[in-house]
Design a protein around this motif. Structure first.
Motif, PDB file in Angstrom:
ATOM      1  N   ASN A  82       0.834  -1.196   0.000  1.00  0.00           N
ATOM      2  CA  ASN A  82       0.000   0.000   0.000  1.00  0.00           C
ATOM      3  C   ASN A  82       0.871   1.250   0.000  1.00  0.00           C
ATOM      4  O   ASN A  82       1.713   1.423   0.891  1.00  0.00           O
ATOM      5  CB  ASN A  82      -0.927   0.019   1.220  1.00  0.00           C
TER       6      ASN A  82
ATOM      7  N   ALA B   3      -2.326   5.892   0.251  1.00  0.00           N
ATOM      8  CA  ALA B   3      -3.452   5.011   0.563  1.00  0.00           C
ATOM      9  C   ALA B   3      -3.603   4.838   2.070  1.00  0.00           C
ATOM     10  O   ALA B   3      -4.718   4.837   2.606  1.00  0.00           O
ATOM     11  CB  ALA B   3      -3.261   3.652  -0.106  1.00  0.00           C
ATOM     12  N   LEU B   4      -2.478   4.698   2.760  1.00  0.00           N
ATOM     13  CA  LEU B   4      -2.518   4.558   4.216  1.00  0.00           C
ATOM     14  C   LEU B   4      -3.085   5.818   4.857  1.00  0.00           C
ATOM     15  O   LEU B   4      -3.908   5.747   5.774  1.00  0.00           O
ATOM     16  CB  LEU B   4      -1.110   4.277   4.751  1.00  0.00           C
TER      17      LEU B   4
ATOM     18  N   CYS C 177     -11.816  -0.423  -1.948  1.00  0.00           N
ATOM     19  CA  CYS C 177     -10.364  -0.548  -1.833  1.00  0.00           C
ATOM     20  C   CYS C 177      -9.669   0.404  -2.802  1.00  0.00           C
ATOM     21  O   CYS C 177      -8.733   1.122  -2.437  1.00  0.00           O
ATOM     22  CB  CYS C 177      -9.962  -2.000  -2.102  1.00  0.00           C
ATOM     23  N   LYS C 178     -10.145   0.439  -4.030  1.00  0.00           N
ATOM     24  CA  LYS C 178      -9.548   1.308  -5.045  1.00  0.00           C
ATOM     25  C   LYS C 178      -9.808   2.784  -4.746  1.00  0.00           C
ATOM     26  O   LYS C 178      -9.009   3.652  -5.113  1.00  0.00           O
ATOM     27  CB  LYS C 178     -10.094   0.937  -6.426  1.00  0.00           C
TER      28      LYS C 178
ATOM     29  N   ALA D   5      -5.701   1.669  -2.286  1.00  0.00           N
ATOM     30  CA  ALA D   5      -5.012   0.559  -1.628  1.00  0.00           C
ATOM     31  C   ALA D   5      -4.951  -0.681  -2.520  1.00  0.00           C
ATOM     32  O   ALA D   5      -5.801  -0.886  -3.386  1.00  0.00           O
ATOM     33  CB  ALA D   5      -5.707   0.213  -0.318  1.00  0.00           C
ATOM     34  N   GLU D   6      -3.947  -1.502  -2.286  1.00  0.00           N
ATOM     35  CA  GLU D   6      -3.841  -2.803  -2.947  1.00  0.00           C
ATOM     36  C   GLU D   6      -4.369  -3.910  -2.041  1.00  0.00           C
ATOM     37  O   GLU D   6      -4.891  -4.915  -2.515  1.00  0.00           O
ATOM     38  CB  GLU D   6      -2.385  -3.101  -3.307  1.00  0.00           C
TER      39      GLU D   6
ATOM     40  N   ALA E 286      -6.676  -4.470   1.595  1.00  0.00           N
ATOM     41  CA  ALA E 286      -7.540  -3.764   2.548  1.00  0.00           C
ATOM     42  C   ALA E 286      -8.610  -4.689   3.101  1.00  0.00           C
ATOM     43  O   ALA E 286      -8.993  -5.679   2.476  1.00  0.00           O
ATOM     44  CB  ALA E 286      -8.203  -2.555   1.884  1.00  0.00           C
TER      45      ALA E 286
ATOM     46  N   ALA F 121      -6.608  -0.111   5.681  1.00  0.00           N
ATOM     47  CA  ALA F 121      -5.480  -0.365   4.780  1.00  0.00           C
ATOM     48  C   ALA F 121      -4.345  -1.121   5.461  1.00  0.00           C
ATOM     49  O   ALA F 121      -3.323  -1.399   4.830  1.00  0.00           O
ATOM     50  CB  ALA F 121      -4.964   0.953   4.204  1.00  0.00           C
TER      51      ALA F 121
END
Length: 209
Positions: free
Chosen positions: A10, A14-15, A156-157, A161-162, A164, A183
């Motif tokens: 991530n 994203a985090l 998630c997107k 994030a990749e 989650a 995340a």
């Protein structure tokens, strides 16, 4: 880590987006996802107006937090005022939502890339309303339909994030609402009830991405 050429699933953005509940709410809504009505302010008078508007049954959450820590359900006007004043005095942010009448359980969906690894139903203890396993909730495997999988991946997107954990709740009108995108999802409770080896899945994904 990334500047040093090391792999991280991530990205920092994203985090940051997921951990900030208000920012996450904005991103989820901008991506067309349904979320609970949300209000954020820094003064007690304005918060009390929202308390009235939300039917005097609200949930107050810390802007940054996890595992259900620091979350309060408030139905009493005097208690609401005291809580809002306490937050205001320390210069904090008052983040609140109406209490969502639900069937006593919600869902955690585990997302990895474009893949849904599985779902876990989290049921609140008898007489309680919080479903978090860390707060005594009970987890069990849940078979997801395509609609729930789509919501999970989209959420998630939305925060970039990749990997989650996406939390969903079913409101009294039968609509799924996104409560949160974690995340940095743990799988201590998720893996045993679903039978999914999350660590193995992450390693496979990391080696091929």
């Amino acid at each position: 880590m990334r500047r040093q050429g090391k792999k991280g699933l991530n990205p920092p953005r994203a985090l940051e987006s997921a951990v900030d509940k208000f920012l996450a709410s904005e991103l989820l809504q901008s991506h067309g996802l349904d979320i609970p009505h949300t209000f954020c302010c820094q003064d007690s008078d304005t918060a009390m107006e929202a308390f009235e508007r939300f039917g005097k049954d609200i949930v107050v959450k810390p802007l940054f937090g996890a595992e259900g820590r620091g979350i309060l359900r408030i139905e009493d006007e005097q208690l609401a005022w005291r809580v809002f004043r306490a937050i205001e005095k320390i210069g904090g942010v008052i983040y609140l939502q109406p209490y969502i009448k639900h069937p006593g359980w919600d869902l955690r969906i585990f997302i990895l890339g474009d893949k849904v690894l599985g779902g876990m139903k989290r049921t609140a203890p008898q007489g309680a309303w919080m479903t978090n396993v860390a707060q005594g909730g009970k987890g069990e495997a849940y078979k997801l339909n395509s609609n729930l999988e789509t919501i999970g991946i989209k959420a998630c997107k939305a925060v970039g994030a990749e990997i989650a954990g996406v939390d969903l709740i079913l409101d009294e009108n039968g609509k799924w609402l996104v409560l949160e995108v974690n995340a940095v999802p743990g799988w201590k409770a998720f893996a045993p009830v679903t039978g999914i080896d999350i660590a193995r899945e992450i390693l496979i994904y990391a080696n091929h991405s």
